[in-house]
Each structure stands twice: as C-alpha cells, then as structure tokens.
Design an enzyme around this catalytic site. Structure first.
Site, short mmCIF file in Angstrom:
data_model
loop_
_atom_site.label_atom_id
_atom_site.label_comp_id
_atom_site.label_asym_id
_atom_site.label_seq_id
_atom_site.Cartn_x
_atom_site.Cartn_y
_atom_site.Cartn_z
N GLY A 138 0.84 -1.21 0.00
CA GLY A 138 0.00 0.00 0.00
C GLY A 138 0.86 1.24 0.00
N GLY A 144 -0.32 4.85 -0.98
CA GLY A 144 -1.50 5.39 -0.31
C GLY A 144 -1.18 6.57 0.59
N TYR A 181 -15.97 -3.56 6.18
CA TYR A 181 -14.58 -3.12 6.36
C TYR A 181 -14.11 -3.36 7.80
CZ TYR A 181 -10.75 0.28 6.89
OH TYR A 181 -9.56 0.90 7.18
N LYS A 186 -11.18 -5.90 9.25
CA LYS A 186 -9.99 -5.37 9.90
C LYS A 186 -9.85 -5.90 11.33
CE LYS A 186 -7.69 -2.36 8.09
NZ LYS A 186 -6.48 -2.47 7.23
N PRO A 235 -4.69 3.64 14.54
CA PRO A 235 -4.79 5.09 14.48
C PRO A 235 -6.26 5.49 14.53
CG PRO A 235 -3.53 4.20 12.61
CD PRO A 235 -4.22 3.05 13.28
N HIS A 244 -12.92 11.36 4.58
CA HIS A 244 -13.31 11.53 5.98
C HIS A 244 -13.65 12.99 6.22
CE1 HIS A 244 -10.73 7.75 6.34
NE2 HIS A 244 -11.95 7.38 6.64
N TRP A 291 -24.06 18.33 7.54
CA TRP A 291 -25.07 17.46 8.15
C TRP A 291 -24.99 17.51 9.67
CZ3 TRP A 291 -25.79 12.04 5.50
CH2 TRP A 291 -26.29 12.25 4.20
N ARG A 339 -15.01 14.40 18.48
CA ARG A 339 -14.05 13.40 17.99
C ARG A 339 -12.66 13.82 18.43
NH1 ARG A 339 -18.22 11.38 17.16
NH2 ARG A 339 -19.17 10.68 15.23
N ASP A 367 -26.40 12.78 13.08
CA ASP A 367 -25.15 13.25 13.70
C ASP A 367 -24.10 12.15 13.76
OD1 ASP A 367 -25.02 15.90 14.43
OD2 ASP A 367 -26.25 15.63 16.22
N1 LIG Z 1 -6.68 6.71 6.67
C1 LIG Z 1 -7.15 6.44 7.88
O1 LIG Z 1 -7.86 7.24 8.46
C2 LIG Z 1 -6.78 5.14 8.56
C3 LIG Z 1 -7.05 5.03 9.92
C4 LIG Z 1 -6.70 3.84 10.55
C5 LIG Z 1 -6.14 2.80 9.83
N2 LIG Z 1 -5.92 2.93 8.50
C6 LIG Z 1 -5.32 1.81 7.80
O2 LIG Z 1 -4.05 2.21 7.35
C7 LIG Z 1 -3.72 1.55 6.12
C8 LIG Z 1 -3.37 2.59 5.06
O3 LIG Z 1 -4.50 3.44 4.92
P1 LIG Z 1 -4.50 4.65 3.87
O4 LIG Z 1 -5.47 5.65 4.40
O5 LIG Z 1 -3.13 5.04 3.55
O6 LIG Z 1 -5.21 3.94 2.64
P2 LIG Z 1 -5.09 4.24 1.07
O7 LIG Z 1 -4.62 5.63 0.82
O8 LIG Z 1 -6.39 3.82 0.48
O9 LIG Z 1 -3.94 3.25 0.62
C9 LIG Z 1 -4.13 1.90 0.62
C10 LIG Z 1 -3.34 1.30 -0.52
O10 LIG Z 1 -3.66 -0.10 -0.56
C11 LIG Z 1 -3.44 -0.53 -1.86
N3 LIG Z 1 -4.34 -1.64 -2.20
C12 LIG Z 1 -5.70 -1.65 -2.22
N4 LIG Z 1 -6.15 -2.84 -2.65
C13 LIG Z 1 -5.05 -3.61 -2.90
C14 LIG Z 1 -4.86 -4.92 -3.36
N5 LIG Z 1 -5.91 -5.69 -3.67
N6 LIG Z 1 -3.61 -5.39 -3.50
C15 LIG Z 1 -2.53 -4.61 -3.21
N7 LIG Z 1 -2.64 -3.35 -2.77
C16 LIG Z 1 -3.90 -2.85 -2.61
C17 LIG Z 1 -3.73 0.64 -2.79
O11 LIG Z 1 -2.69 0.56 -3.74
P3 LIG Z 1 -2.73 1.27 -5.20
O12 LIG Z 1 -2.68 2.75 -4.93
O13 LIG Z 1 -1.50 0.76 -5.80
O14 LIG Z 1 -4.02 0.83 -5.84
C18 LIG Z 1 -3.65 1.86 -1.88
O15 LIG Z 1 -2.65 2.77 -2.27
C19 LIG Z 1 -4.94 0.70 5.78
O16 LIG Z 1 -4.73 -0.60 6.26
C20 LIG Z 1 -6.05 1.35 6.54
O17 LIG Z 1 -7.07 0.43 6.84
C21 LIG Z 1 -6.21 4.09 7.85
#
Ligand SMILES: NC(=O)c1ccc[n+]([C@@H]2O[C@H](COP(=O)([O-])OP(=O)(O)OC[C@H]3O[C@@H](n4cnc5c(N)ncnc54)[C@H](OP(=O)(O)O)[C@@H]3O)[C@@H](O)[C@H]2O)c1
Length: 318
Positions: free
Chosen positions: A13, A16, A140, A144, A167, A183, A206, A213, A273
C-alpha cells in the site's frame, strides 16, 4: 527486533495516504535497510499466488503492511461486500505468505471504526470485542478486526511476530479529498476552500455539529512506526490517538478560519449526527512513553497548504 536486524523492509500500500507519512520516517530510522515499496500494480494481494510471488521476489525480513480497500461512509454503504472480501483476502494472504517466507516481523494498521458502535469513550483497546461496529461500515471494520485474531493465532501457532496499531481519526497531507470517499477533515477543507474561491455565502453540513471526535495528524502516526518496529513485540493492539476531544462545530469553525472562508456555516439537524462522542484512549500509548503531539490547528494548516499546492499541480485525489 533491533534496528540493525532490519535489512529488507517491504511496504505494501506504499502509494496510499499513510504510506507518504510512514516511508520517510522508515528511511530516516533505518538508513541501512533497503526499502521495497509496492502497490497493487506490483501485486494484487487478493490473489494468493501474487502475494507469494511478491514475498519470494522481495525476500523481506520486515513488512509494513498498509494495503487495504479503504474509503468513506458512502462507498462503504454501497459496497460492503467488496470491503469485506478485499480486506479479508488481502490480510489472509499477507499473514500466511509472510509466515511462509520467514518474515521476522509484520506491522499493520486497523481503524478506530472497528470498535463497537456503542463503545464508551474514551475507547480503550480492551473494548474491541464488546459489541458490533457501526453497521454501515461493518464489512470493512469486521474484516480489519480479524487482524487481531490473525496476529494472535499466527504468534501462538507459528511464533510469528506481528503488531497491530489502531490510528484514530487520521488526517494530513496526501489524504483523499474525493467527497464520496473522504473523511470529515478533507471533506471540510475541500468544501471551505472551494466555497471561499467561489465567494459562496453559505456552507451546509449534516447534523448539529455537536458530536465530538479526537483527530490524529498522519505525520505523528508516521513518526511512531519505527519505534513499534524496533521495540514492540506483542499482539496487544495500541491506539494511536490524542484523546483530545473537539466538536465538529469547533472543527468547522477552525477550518473555515484557516481557509479564509468568510461566509455562514449552516447545520442541517434533519440529517444524522452519528455517534455523539468518539474519542480513543491514548493511555496504552502514553504508558509506552509515546504520544501524538501535533496540535490540531498546526496539522490543519499543513494539510490545507498541501491541498492548495497539490491541487494546483493536479496531484490530489478529488
Ligand atoms: N486513513 C485512515 O484514516 C486510517 C485510519 C486507521 C487505519 N488505516 C489503515 O491504514 C492503512 C493505510 O490506509 P490509507 O489511508 O493510507 O489507505 P489508502 O490511501 O487507500 O492506501 C491503501 C493502498 O492499498 C493498496 N491496495 C488496495 N487494494 C489492494 C490490493 N488488492 N492489493 C494490493 N494493494 C492494494 C492501494 O494501492 P494502489 O494505490 O497501488 O491501488 C492503496 O494505495 C490501511 O490498512 C487502513 O485500513 C487508515
């Protein structure tokens, strides 16, 4: 795991949002290690054969696993099966193939939405199994949640070392500003910046604005990851949060001020809310001598500046 033992570090990832905050910290903390950043183009981790090939080719000793199908509430509502299937499949294959490939340590992240919908704030890690999560994103969130069972089961049966961090409500540069997927903070930033540019007199949100939070700056999450790789070897999850409550109304007023929006903010109380209070307990993080120190206003300033500059370059997910 000592810092010097980390020689080949695979990051899934890696293109991301959070990866942009984590990668520079890993590079700085482990200068002797080879970083191997991969995205879906290199291996679709829903496919076990691609996961196995990736692990064989990369031959990492350490994995920071960030790949996930993640998105906002609207998308979760419409595609719960995709969110469930993709995340269960990705995590199943990553754990099994890392274990088979002899990886020494895996670190991964889950979100605060996995906690039970009725959990009392501040939400401690021990609350995870005390109820069902918010139904709209249960595909989701439940996928997780299984990370905790995977971490425990693989440690127990195989002695496989993995760490799961939680996080809370993360925001920062490189976030997703697509209004269907985003978000609350990126959505507010985009709405106010665009409203200010158009000279709109009113922006509507909304609900009542009364829910509270706590928000964590993504740079603080990134800064903590090397410490957990080098020093924490347990399947007990840890919240990464500030524990500092802010009402949605206060947040909107702050973002409006920082973006230069001068019009009215109207709340639409006919819309839901959501949960009134959702704050994550940082007690376990603090007991480790750690914190998420960036003040909200400072993090918002950086995020807004990034949004403006990156949008001009065409580099924002809109
Ligand atoms: N953002 C938040 O608020 C938050 C909070 C708590 C936990 N998290 C966790 O932190 C992690 C990163 O989150 P993020 O916000 O950075 O998410 P993100 O921006 O959506 O990045 C996730 C990445 O996962 C890759 N991915 C998706 N499907 C895939 C697949 N089938 N095979 C291989 N790679 C795949 C995508 O790659 P490509 O770009 O190459 O398609 C994407 O860049 C996740 O596990 C998320 O659940 C996020």
């Amino acid at each position: 795991m000592r810092e010097t033992e980390i020689r080949r570090l695979l990051i899934t990832g890696a293109r991301g949002f959070l990866a942009q905050h984590i990668r520079p910290r890993l590079r700085a903390a482990f200068p002797g290690a080879t970083l191997i950043p991969v995205g879906r183009a290199e291996a679709d981790l829903r496919d076990p054969a691609q996961a196995r090939r990736l692990l064989a080719e990369a031959a990492p000793d350490t994995v920071v696993h960030l790949a996930a199908l993640s998105g906002g509430i609207l998308d979760n509502r419409e595609r719960p099966a995709d969110y469930l299937y993709d995340n269960l499949a990705i995590n199943t294959h990553v754990f099994e193939e890392c274990r088979r490939a002899g990886v020494k340590k895996l670190l991964t992240l889950m979100g605060g939405c996995s906690y039970p919908a009725a959990a009392r704030s501040p939400i401690a890690e021990t609350e995870m199994w005390n109820g069902y999560p918010q139904p709209e994103s249960a595909g989701y969130s439940m996928a997780k949640r299984m990370l905790l069972v995977q971490s425990w089961a693989y440690r127990r049966q195989h002695g496989f070392n993995s760490v799961v961090l939680i996080p809370g409500n993360v925001y920062g540069e490189n976030d997703n500003f697509n209004l269907r997927q985003s978000h609350v903070i990126p959505a507010m930033i985009r709405k106010f910046v665009e409203a200010a540019e158009r000279g709109d007199e009113e922006v509507v949100f909304w609900g009542t604005g009364r829910p509270t939070r706590d928000f964590v700056y993504a740079g603080d999450v990134g800064a903590l990851i090397p410490w957990f790789l080098a020093n924490y070897d347990s399947s007990e999850p840890v919240n990464l949060s500030t524990g500092f409550p802010v009402s949605i109304r206060e947040l909107a007023e702050t973002v409006a001020r920082l973006t230069g929006y001068a019009g009215r903010i109207r709340w639409d109380p006919t819309q839901p809310d959501g949960q009134m209070i959702k704050i994550f307990d940082p007690g376990r993080l603090r007991a480790l001598g750690l914190s998420c120190p960036t003040p909200l206003e400072e993090g918002l300033r950086r995020t807004i500046a990034w949004f403006r500059a990156a949008r001009a370059r065409g580099e924002v997910r809109l």
